[in-house]
Every structure is written in C-alpha cells, then in structure tokens.
Design a protein around this motif. Sequence first.
Motif, mmCIF file in Angstrom:
data_model
loop_
_atom_site.group_PDB
_atom_site.id
_atom_site.type_symbol
_atom_site.label_atom_id
_atom_site.label_comp_id
_atom_site.label_asym_id
_atom_site.label_seq_id
_atom_site.Cartn_x
_atom_site.Cartn_y
_atom_site.Cartn_z
ATOM 1 N N GLY A 88 -31.476 -38.192 7.850
ATOM 2 C CA GLY A 88 -32.922 -37.940 7.925
ATOM 3 C C GLY A 88 -33.467 -37.190 6.733
ATOM 4 N N LYS A 92 -33.529 -32.412 10.228
ATOM 5 C CA LYS A 92 -33.675 -32.630 8.798
ATOM 6 C C LYS A 92 -34.857 -33.569 8.568
ATOM 7 C CE LYS A 92 -29.068 -31.612 7.099
ATOM 8 N NZ LYS A 92 -28.754 -30.632 8.157
ATOM 9 N N THR A 93 -35.492 -33.413 7.419
ATOM 10 C CA THR A 93 -36.651 -34.257 7.105
ATOM 11 C C THR A 93 -36.580 -34.691 5.644
ATOM 12 O OG1 THR A 93 -38.152 -32.554 6.255
ATOM 13 C CG2 THR A 93 -38.014 -32.760 8.645
ATOM 14 N N THR A 94 -37.394 -35.696 5.302
ATOM 15 C CA THR A 94 -37.501 -36.087 3.902
ATOM 16 C C THR A 94 -38.331 -35.058 3.152
ATOM 17 O OG1 THR A 94 -39.484 -37.408 4.322
ATOM 18 C CG2 THR A 94 -37.359 -38.541 4.480
ATOM 19 N N GLY A 95 -38.281 -35.133 1.833
ATOM 20 C CA GLY A 95 -39.069 -34.234 1.015
ATOM 21 C C GLY A 95 -38.257 -33.064 0.517
ATOM 22 N N ALA A 123 -43.937 -32.078 7.604
ATOM 23 C CA ALA A 123 -43.738 -32.042 9.060
ATOM 24 C C ALA A 123 -44.414 -30.794 9.619
ATOM 25 C CB ALA A 123 -42.248 -32.059 9.379
#
Lengths: 365, 365
Positions: free
Chosen positions: B106, B134-137, B163
């Motif tokens: 992620g 977890k996130t993108t970016g 987010a």
Amino acid sequence: MESLMRMLLLLLSLLVTPLAAEYRIQTVAQGLHHPWGLVELPSGELLVGERRGRLLRLNTDGSRTLIAGLPKMVSAGQGGLLDLALHPNFAENRWLYFSYSQPGKGGAGTAVARAKLTDTHLSSLEVIFVQQPKTTGSAHFGSRMVFDAQGYLFITTGERYHARDKAQQLDNHLGKILRLHDEGTVPTDNPFINTPHAKPEIWSYGHRNIQGAAIHPPSGELWVHEHGPRGGDEVNIIKAGANYGWPLVTHGREYSGGSIGQGTHLKGMADPIWVWVPSIAPSGMLFYRGELFPHWQGSLLVGALAGQKLVRLTLNGQKIVNEQALLGELNVRIRTLVAAKDGGIYLLTDAANGQLLKLLPATDQ
Amino acid sequence: MESLMRMLLLLLSLLVTPLAAEYRIQTVAQGLHHPWGLVELPSGELLVGERRGRLLRLNTDGSRTLIAGLPKMVSAGQGGLLDLALHPNFAENRWLYFSYSQPGKGGAGTAVARAKLTDTHLSSLEVIFVQQPKTTGSAHFGSRMVFDAQGYLFITTGERYHARDKAQQLDNHLGKILRLHDEGTVPTDNPFINTPHAKPEIWSYGHRNIQGAAIHPPSGELWVHEHGPRGGDEVNIIKAGANYGWPLVTHGREYSGGSIGQGTHLKGMADPIWVWVPSIAPSGMLFYRGELFPHWQGSLLVGALAGQKLVRLTLNGQKIVNEQALLGELNVRIRTLVAAKDGGIYLLTDAANGQLLKLLPATDQ
C-alpha cells in the motif's frame, strides 16, 4: 507491413488537411460564471449549468431563463453544480440528470440527482446516487455522466484528492466509475455485486479524477480520460471490473516533484491507451460523427483546461494514431464539448466570464 | 489588573534583554545530508541521522563513524530516517530508538524501532511500532519521539497528506500521538483501550504533521507543535483522548487558497495555545533549562524550516506571552533542537549540505 500502411495513411491524411483554418467560431453566449454542464434540448434550446449552482436555459430568441429547484450544494473550489445529461427518452419523460457536490457529515461528496424539467423549474427531484464517504476538501469531484445504448447510466467520480488511496479500495465510491439503471438501482450484472464489502455500483476503479467520458460509437465501449497529478493525464478504454492503477501506477509525479507509487505498469492493472506528459488537464470528450467536418469524422475530441486547446485524436480502430492541437489561438480553458444536432460543436470555456462557443466550418470552404 | 501586571513584566523583560547579540554560533559539523535526528551520548559524542538513511557518530576527535544495521526504509520526499531518541536508562541498556519511513503493502508509513548501540553497528533490532495503514505518497510522516518522567514513550505521526480525513478516525494511526511502554506494548490506561475498533496506542488525535514534541518541565505535560497547511501552524498542550481538530478545524487554508473544514473552533475539540499565520513550518522543540542563557530559562524554543529562524516563546505558566525571532541572519532551515549537557543548544540545519551548529553565549558578555 501494417505499420507502413498506417504511416502512409497518416501522411495522406496530413496532405488532405487544408492549411487554412477549417473552422470559424460563433459566440453563442457569454457572461456565464464557470459553466460546467451543457445539453442541447430537443427544441434546440440549450441548458447550461454554472458551477456556483445556477441552471440556465438559453432560449432561441437570445433570452435566458433561470431554472429553479436545485438541491443544496457546496460551491467551493472544484465543487458545485457539475455535469448535465438528458435521459435517452427525455423527449417523452423530461428527466434531466445532474451531478453536484453534496454537503454532509464529514465534508462533501459527488451526488447525482434527476428531476423533471419544466419551463421554469425542476420537479419530482430524486437523488439517485450519493458518493460514500464524504470527505473534507474541495477538489476531485469528477464528474461526467453518460448513457450507453442499453440505457445504463455511467457516472465518473474523483478520489477527492485528500483520500486518493481509496481509489484502490472497493468499499467506497472514490476514484471509481459507477454503473446504474436510469432510476438509480444497481444492475445485477455489475462486476462487484457479489464481492463482500464492495460497493455494488462500481464498474471500474483506480481512477484519479475523470471529467471526460463518451461511448465509442463503433464498439459501444465506454472511453474516458482522467487528470494526472503532474503529467500523466490518461485516455482509458473501460472494461468491467478493471483496475486503472491510480495511485499505485501513473505516468505523473507528485506536485512536490517526487515519484508516486510503483512506476507506470503493474500486472493486473489496465494501461492507458494515451498519456499526456506534461498534463493538459483534460475536460470534456466527444467522438465526432457530424457532417460539417468530414475530415474529423471518427476523431476523438478532448478539451483542455490548463492546456487551453481542443485536442483532436485520430483513431485507427481502438488505437490513437495522431494528435492535433486546435484553438490554441483563443487562450481559453475548455471545460465541456457537446455535439450540436447540426454537426457543429459546442464548447464551454471555464472562466468567471465564461463563454458558450460553437465551432462551424470556415465560410470560405 | 492581572493583564496590567503581565504587561509590566513583559516590558521589564524587554529592558533587561541586551541589545547586542546574546550568542555566538559554533559550527560542530557540516556536510550532513538533510540531517534529521540528533542525540547526545553520555560520552559527549553525538549521533546524527541523515534522512537518506545513514546513522553517523560524531566522535570527540572530529572523526565520524558510520553505524551499520539500519532496517530497509523509504528515503523519498519527507521520508527516510527521522527522529532519534535514547532510552531513559541508555547508559545501562544502550537502547537507541529511531523513527523511519517503512515500505510495505500500500505504500509507506512511519515505524519506530529500537536497537542496542555498539561502537560500529546496531544489534538486537526490534520494530516496536508500525503505523497502520500504509499509504502512497512521501509527505507527512511526522515524527518525534519523547519519553516522559514515568518512562512512557510518545510517538507523533502525520496524516500522510493524501489521507488527512483519517486523522479524525480512531481505527488507524494517521495524524495521532501514540503512547507506548518502552518495549512497544500498550499501557492499559491509554484512553481508547476499550473503544471498539480504535487503535489502542492512540493518546490524542486530529493532528496534521507533528515534528516537535517535548515534556513541559514544571507540569510534566506533553507539548507539541504541528504544521498547518497554509497558515495555521499550532502549539498544543496534549490531553489524553483529546481531539485537536484537523482537518475539520484549522487556522490554515488549502494550498489552492480555499477554506478547509468548518472554521477555527468546534465544540469538543481542543484549541491550540499558539498559532502561526503565515506558517513558519516548525520542526524541533525544546524547553530551555540550561545555565548558559539565564534569560532564556523556561522559554520554549522552536525551530522553523520555511521560516528559517529559531523562535523563542516566553511562557507565563501554561500561556505563551511573547515571541522572539532569532538566527534569521543565518538563512538556514532548522530541523532539530537538542539541549547540550553544558547548557548550549545544538541545532541541525536542513540542507543537502546540512550543518550541526551549537549556540553558546557571546564571548564578550
């Protein structure tokens, strides 16, 4: 051998394109405040939606009628009154569809309503789609609406910018294309109808912000384009259930300059058929089928906001083989394209003093 | 009457502040690539972390030792090797804590690990906290770590920018302050330990991106500052279980210029005790208690990245009553502040050729 033939055809098409301007531009209306949605009524009158939340009928005598009865909406940033569409049987049932930014708990989100259009107001209002969840922020609401030949309604959304990872998750409507029956119910053959926790309206996912959609006439397929972040605008052919990759796969970059995701291709995700780097900020889309511009028949026309031009893409089957930039001399942001019944092309320009323009063949041809 | 007294005290404090420079600046080290974390070891040696993922010991003889054994991390944008902290009993147990951007399904997220520091490497590595999801970016990883007098470890995070609405939700670690035992387990008196679906590590929420945290010496309370979006940097006194409002409440605005959320105050949400508009981009925080700068005792020192200065905030109890800008003449982005055992103040500057500076009293005083 095939590619040689294609090159020859391309060269031929360049030769037969006249060098003089092929078109003239008629100013149909001006003083429109950030117009967004546009439809031509059976009467030849035009309905225009201003993003700030005003719906206007442009009458054939040049006068304007304000249509009352819009629901409450958030007119801020990119949000407000967005796309307009007519029911395929509008002439009989008078259903007008519109997408808009709906306020609510948690912020705002895209919604779609339909209402019966009378001379002066909307009646029998029905909200047929509400994007879940609502989020803070005023960017990336999408949205375009298009009916296909079977009468299904496709709605394109955005991922609301500050919630982009939701585009990869099926439990929400952000960064999706949705497919509904005309009255808002979910078709039983939608691809995720039996997927636990998935929103049944979803037709495709992994989108960023789609502001152009049209049915490809020969194939009946849905084609869309979407805004990339900084570079990476895309044209996509939509397959039911497919993942278009955002934000894990993109040709764009963060506004800060950094990389996003994991490159430009991942197994199991659909690739775009065309990419703009740098971005043109595409909005509005039309497969031209009219008689007035014979050279353009079968072309895909795309408006550009930041790019300030009309892009004509020449197709060879489902491939894009050439790109031509038009109208750059106008220095206008193009929001929306609509085919006029007479074969002309209506354009809305995005500005506080926006215009409705009509593209017609040059008189000297 | 009370406010009159405060004004008189303030005037008095201005009169006793010498007009000549109070300090001189010693360059301890340079050529540090975006240094972020800094601790002073019992030996007087310094440990510096470069964001790109290098841990260096600056030896007292001027040489440097690269410490091996860091785990895999994502060094991109604002992410990489971030804060450093020593266990309260470091002299005996040699536990070094560090926060970093951990890759995974992620995207990436903030994580905290601890390891035993030897002369040349880290051993017995334990990952004690992993931010979920977890996130993108590559923006808004936080993070600062601080131990309080009872030995609890506080970790500050960011909402990962893309987010941000998750900062208001308790089912994740984004935009939160977390409270753990030193070995990573959750204290049973954390405020949301019995809240269904809430992450038990959460101590406070509704934060944007916190890069400064310190224990207020008289009260033992946790004070932090956080980055606002465009304006709206805040100083907050942290209460267990409190909601600090982001992104529903802020003094900042969208980078696009639009408004965010619902104003600057909402019932049930904690207000900041200090706000910077426009933003200074605060990073690093220290309550000064040393002997070398008697006038500064009890002051709250805050570094500024975009603001390129050291801010000294004069306190009256739990109120900030005055702000003084220092070091503007250096034109450096300040990332981190650490109290030197001798009463001086260490500063890390954020640059590809970053420096470790030490603030000492001017020699002519």
